[in-house]
Motif scaffolding. Structure first.
Motif, PDB file in Angstrom:
ATOM      1  N   SER A 139      40.844  40.288  42.086  1.00 25.95           N
ATOM      2  CA  SER A 139      40.447  40.102  43.482  1.00 25.95           C
ATOM      3  C   SER A 139      41.549  39.405  44.269  1.00 25.95           C
ATOM      4  CB  SER A 139      39.149  39.280  43.556  1.00 25.95           C
ATOM      5  OG  SER A 139      38.064  40.014  43.040  1.00 25.95           O
ATOM      6  N   PHE A 140      42.194  38.423  43.663  1.00 25.49           N
ATOM      7  CA  PHE A 140      43.306  37.741  44.334  1.00 25.49           C
ATOM      8  C   PHE A 140      44.464  38.709  44.570  1.00 25.49           C
ATOM      9  CE2 PHE A 140      41.057  34.063  42.656  1.00 25.49           C
ATOM     10  CZ  PHE A 140      41.180  33.150  43.686  1.00 25.49           C
ATOM     11  N   LYS A 141      44.732  39.537  43.574  1.00 26.12           N
ATOM     12  CA  LYS A 141      45.844  40.484  43.697  1.00 26.12           C
ATOM     13  C   LYS A 141      45.598  41.503  44.807  1.00 26.12           C
ATOM     14  CE  LYS A 141      48.039  38.671  40.227  1.00 26.12           C
ATOM     15  NZ  LYS A 141      49.301  37.905  40.461  1.00 26.12           N
ATOM     16  N   GLN A 146      38.517  34.802  48.656  1.00 24.04           N
ATOM     17  CA  GLN A 146      37.197  34.184  48.515  1.00 24.04           C
ATOM     18  C   GLN A 146      36.388  34.872  47.422  1.00 24.04           C
ATOM     19  OE1 GLN A 146      36.211  31.287  50.085  1.00 24.04           O
ATOM     20  NE2 GLN A 146      34.684  31.486  48.445  1.00 24.04           N
ATOM     21  N   GLU A 147      36.480  36.182  47.364  1.00 25.15           N
ATOM     22  CA  GLU A 147      35.790  36.908  46.300  1.00 25.15           C
ATOM     23  C   GLU A 147      36.322  36.481  44.943  1.00 25.15           C
ATOM     24  OE1 GLU A 147      34.618  41.457  45.885  1.00 25.15           O
ATOM     25  OE2 GLU A 147      36.727  41.156  45.362  1.00 25.15           O
ATOM     26  N   GLY A 148      37.642  36.302  44.833  1.00 23.31           N
ATOM     27  CA  GLY A 148      38.227  35.866  43.583  1.00 23.31           C
ATOM     28  C   GLY A 148      37.753  34.486  43.173  1.00 23.31           C
ATOM     29  N   LEU A 149      37.710  33.558  44.136  1.00 25.30           N
ATOM     30  CA  LEU A 149      37.219  32.209  43.826  1.00 25.30           C
ATOM     31  C   LEU A 149      35.755  32.256  43.391  1.00 25.30           C
ATOM     32  CD1 LEU A 149      38.767  29.966  46.639  1.00 25.30           C
ATOM     33  CD2 LEU A 149      39.211  29.831  44.172  1.00 25.30           C
ATOM     34  N   ASP A 150      34.945  33.044  44.108  1.00 29.18           N
ATOM     35  CA  ASP A 150      33.526  33.160  43.742  1.00 29.18           C
ATOM     36  C   ASP A 150      33.386  33.677  42.312  1.00 29.18           C
ATOM     37  OD1 ASP A 150      32.812  32.283  46.245  1.00 29.18           O
ATOM     38  OD2 ASP A 150      32.385  34.286  47.052  1.00 29.18           O
ATOM     39  N   ARG A 151      34.206  34.643  41.962  1.00 25.55           N
ATOM     40  CA  ARG A 151      34.128  35.211  40.614  1.00 25.55           C
ATOM     41  C   ARG A 151      34.595  34.215  39.557  1.00 25.55           C
ATOM     42  NH1 ARG A 151      36.270  41.511  41.292  1.00 25.55           N
ATOM     43  NH2 ARG A 151      34.450  42.267  42.468  1.00 25.55           N
ATOM     44  N   PHE A 152      35.625  33.419  39.878  1.00 23.46           N
ATOM     45  CA  PHE A 152      36.091  32.421  38.919  1.00 23.46           C
ATOM     46  C   PHE A 152      35.041  31.333  38.707  1.00 23.46           C
ATOM     47  CE2 PHE A 152      40.664  33.723  39.009  1.00 23.46           C
ATOM     48  CZ  PHE A 152      40.853  33.712  37.634  1.00 23.46           C
ATOM     49  N   TYR A 153      34.409  30.902  39.796  1.00 19.48           N
ATOM     50  CA  TYR A 153      33.366  29.885  39.635  1.00 19.48           C
ATOM     51  C   TYR A 153      32.160  30.455  38.872  1.00 19.48           C
ATOM     52  CZ  TYR A 153      35.605  26.285  42.475  1.00 19.48           C
ATOM     53  OH  TYR A 153      36.462  25.304  42.932  1.00 19.48           O
ATOM     54  N   SER A 154      31.852  31.729  39.081  1.00 21.44           N
ATOM     55  CA  SER A 154      30.782  32.370  38.304  1.00 21.44           C
ATOM     56  C   SER A 154      31.169  32.449  36.838  1.00 21.44           C
ATOM     57  CB  SER A 154      30.494  33.773  38.849  1.00 21.44           C
ATOM     58  OG  SER A 154      29.967  33.726  40.158  1.00 21.44           O
ATOM     59  N   LEU A 155      32.439  32.737  36.575  1.00 24.87           N
ATOM     60  CA  LEU A 155      32.922  32.787  35.194  1.00 24.87           C
ATOM     61  C   LEU A 155      32.852  31.405  34.559  1.00 24.87           C
ATOM     62  CD1 LEU A 155      34.196  34.315  32.846  1.00 24.87           C
ATOM     63  CD2 LEU A 155      36.440  33.992  33.927  1.00 24.87           C
ATOM     64  N   LEU A 156      33.139  30.363  35.347  1.00 26.93           N
ATOM     65  CA  LEU A 156      33.033  28.999  34.828  1.00 26.93           C
ATOM     66  C   LEU A 156      31.583  28.683  34.453  1.00 26.93           C
ATOM     67  CD1 LEU A 156      34.433  26.292  34.277  1.00 26.93           C
ATOM     68  CD2 LEU A 156      33.998  25.674  36.667  1.00 26.93           C
ATOM     69  N   CYS A 188      42.856  27.941  35.956  1.00 25.92           N
ATOM     70  CA  CYS A 188      43.073  29.049  36.897  1.00 25.92           C
ATOM     71  C   CYS A 188      42.560  28.680  38.287  1.00 25.92           C
ATOM     72  CB  CYS A 188      42.367  30.310  36.403  1.00 25.92           C
ATOM     73  SG  CYS A 188      43.094  31.061  34.932  1.00 25.92           S
ATOM     74  N   ILE A 189      41.361  28.098  38.337  1.00 28.82           N
ATOM     75  CA  ILE A 189      40.773  27.708  39.620  1.00 28.82           C
ATOM     76  C   ILE A 189      41.648  26.659  40.302  1.00 28.82           C
ATOM     77  CG2 ILE A 189      38.794  26.558  40.693  1.00 28.82           C
ATOM     78  CD1 ILE A 189      37.038  27.854  38.500  1.00 28.82           C
ATOM     79  N   ILE A 190      42.089  25.665  39.532  1.00 28.91           N
ATOM     80  CA  ILE A 190      42.964  24.629  40.072  1.00 28.91           C
ATOM     81  C   ILE A 190      44.244  25.251  40.625  1.00 28.91           C
ATOM     82  CG2 ILE A 190      44.440  22.669  39.440  1.00 28.91           C
ATOM     83  CD1 ILE A 190      42.191  21.904  37.416  1.00 28.91           C
ATOM     84  N   GLY A 191      44.814  26.200  39.878  1.00 22.47           N
ATOM     85  CA  GLY A 191      46.041  26.860  40.318  1.00 22.47           C
ATOM     86  C   GLY A 191      45.868  27.572  41.645  1.00 22.47           C
ATOM     87  N   HIS A 192      44.735  28.234  41.818  1.00 21.88           N
ATOM     88  CA  HIS A 192      44.497  28.958  43.074  1.00 21.88           C
ATOM     89  C   HIS A 192      44.284  27.988  44.237  1.00 21.88           C
ATOM     90  CE1 HIS A 192      44.633  32.967  41.470  1.00 21.88           C
ATOM     91  NE2 HIS A 192      43.692  32.720  40.585  1.00 21.88           N
ATOM     92  N   HIS A 193      43.577  26.897  44.000  1.00 23.36           N
ATOM     93  CA  HIS A 193      43.404  25.899  45.058  1.00 23.36           C
ATOM     94  C   HIS A 193      44.737  25.212  45.375  1.00 23.36           C
ATOM     95  CE1 HIS A 193      39.131  26.092  45.739  1.00 23.36           C
ATOM     96  NE2 HIS A 193      38.852  25.937  44.443  1.00 23.36           N
ATOM     97  N   LEU A 194      45.535  24.979  44.340  1.00 26.54           N
ATOM     98  CA  LEU A 194      46.837  24.334  44.546  1.00 26.54           C
ATOM     99  C   LEU A 194      47.744  25.221  45.389  1.00 26.54           C
ATOM    100  CD1 LEU A 194      48.523  21.832  43.853  1.00 26.54           C
ATOM    101  CD2 LEU A 194      49.297  23.017  41.788  1.00 26.54           C
ATOM    102  N   GLY A 195      47.704  26.533  45.115  1.00 20.55           N
ATOM    103  CA  GLY A 195      48.509  27.472  45.882  1.00 20.55           C
ATOM    104  C   GLY A 195      48.145  27.474  47.354  1.00 20.55           C
ATOM    105  N   ALA A 196      46.885  27.137  47.665  1.00 26.70           N
ATOM    106  CA  ALA A 196      46.431  27.063  49.063  1.00 26.70           C
ATOM    107  C   ALA A 196      46.534  25.644  49.606  1.00 26.70           C
ATOM    108  CB  ALA A 196      44.986  27.554  49.162  1.00 26.70           C
TER     109      ALA A 196
END
Length: 377
Positions: A139-141, A146-156, A188-196
């Motif tokens: 989703s990020f690619k 936002q969809e990617g973050l939602d999916r990562f949090y669901s995976l968590l 992974c989630i931390i990395g995406h938030h850090l990138g933003a």
């Protein structure tokens, strides 16, 4: 040109990662090779290790067209490799379409108990964890953050649910596997938030992880890196000193070898020196890393940048060229090559010819997913 953060990448996901429920009863049917787990899995794993992603696509297509995949989980394993290969080749839309073919990861079609004749006495999901990860990452690619973050949090949430289930059954080995996956997903989630640059969210997440495993030097080092990003140099020093104390007292959680831990401490020190523009001291720390482990490409790359900041372009170029010659399979990554080409542009009038020579060499030795455009030829 930016230095590589003084941290190794997040724990890698095995391309052969199946749900642990797929393991047979160890008393009756132990696996003796990867091929016992899925059809010709060893060859796919070997191709992935070598970065031969186009060959993986060919093998998957051949197996599918010739009806060589006889068991339900074979199809999911090959789908996982296919999606991974497509992702590595930056064919993200095709990878997403492959994932969409599953419709619902929790469908009864992907449960072992649906096929009792094929999988006697087995239960649970046969969907590889890799597919769940790729489902979020792609989703990020595709630009859907936002969809990617939602999916990562669901995976968590999914991962933590599995941990609770395994703990209730006292399945210690399975709990350990899923805890590693939990840390991976959170990284992974931390990395995406850090990138933003969402630093407060990063700090909350990293502190939550550290509270769960306070002896993890990688997590504490990552906290120090985030603290440096927000200008909290004092806090970063406290975090880095904590890692050094763990190394001196031998109190880490065993996730790193002795050399890896020593190099992590040295890279943390070097990063502090680098921020303070003490490039000579930073080079000294990176030299210590390289002396202990010549494949420490983070140290190699950052040493070269420090030498460049010291206006020693000749030596900085030599450091990167020597690494490519000495350990090409490790050193050949886009960040290092971009930095090397930038140095060529600064150092040589005929940099286009030199970069073209480098690009031709890369074409011969690089894995399929290497982005050759990074040479800017």
């Amino acid at each position: 040109m930016q230095p590589t953060p003084s941290l190794p990448p997040s724990t890698a996901i095995s391309t052969a990662s199946m749900e642990e429920n797929s393991a047979p009863d160890p008393l009756t049917n132990q696996f003796t090779s990867l091929n016992d787990l899925a059809y010709e899995l060893a060859s796919l794993q070997d191709l992935a290790t070598r970065g031969s992603w186009r060959s993986i696509l060919d093998n998957v297509a051949r197996a599918r067209s010739n009806n060589l995949l006889s068991k339900p989980h074979d199809h999911l394993t090959y789908l996982a490799y296919n999606v991974l290969a497509l992702s590595k080749l930056r064919r993200f839309t095709d990878a997403s379409n492959e994932l969409d073919s599953l419709h619902d990861f929790n469908s009864h079609l992907y449960q072992y108990e649906t096929y009792p004749d094929v999988y006697p006495n087995r239960s649970g999901s046969m969907v590889p964890f890799l597919l769940r990860f790729l489902h979020a990452q792609i989703s990020f690619k595709l630009g859907n953050r936002q969809e990617g973050l939602d999916r990562f949090y669901s995976l968590l949430d999914f991962t933590r649910q599995r941990i609770r289930e395994k703990e209730s059954k006292n399945l210690d080995v399975s709990v350990s596997v899923w805890r590693k996956r939990e840390v991976f997903v959170m990284n992974c989630i931390i990395g995406h938030h850090l990138g933003a640059k969402e630093f407060n969210v990063c700090l909350d997440l990293i502190n939550d992880l550290i509270n769960r495993d306070y002896l993890d030097p990688l997590l504490i080092s990552k906290l120090g890196y985030i603290q440096m990003q927000i200008g909290d140099l004092e806090g970063a020093n406290v975090s880095f000193n904590r890692v050094e104390t763990m190394q001196n007292e031998g109190k880490s959680n065993g996730c790193l070898s002795d050399v890896e831990l020593k190099n992590l401490v040295s890279r943390n020190k070097a990063l502090v020196y680098l921020v303070g523009k003490d490039y000579v001291s930073a080079v000294r720390e990176y030299d210590n890393c390289i002396e202990r482990d010549q494949t420490d490409i983070i140290a190699v790359n950052n040493k070269a940048l420090c030498l460049m900041y010291l206006r020693d372009l000749s030596d900085s170029i030599k450091v990167l060229e020597n690494a490519l010659e000495r350990v090409p399979t490790v050193a050949l990554n886009e960040t290092l090559v971009v930095n090397l080409c930038s140095m060529y542009e600064l150092a040589y009038v005929n940099h286009s010819e030199i970069k073209r020579t480098l690009s031709n060499w890369i074409a011969r030795v690089a894995p399929d997913d290497f982005d050759s455009s990074c040479t800017r030829v």
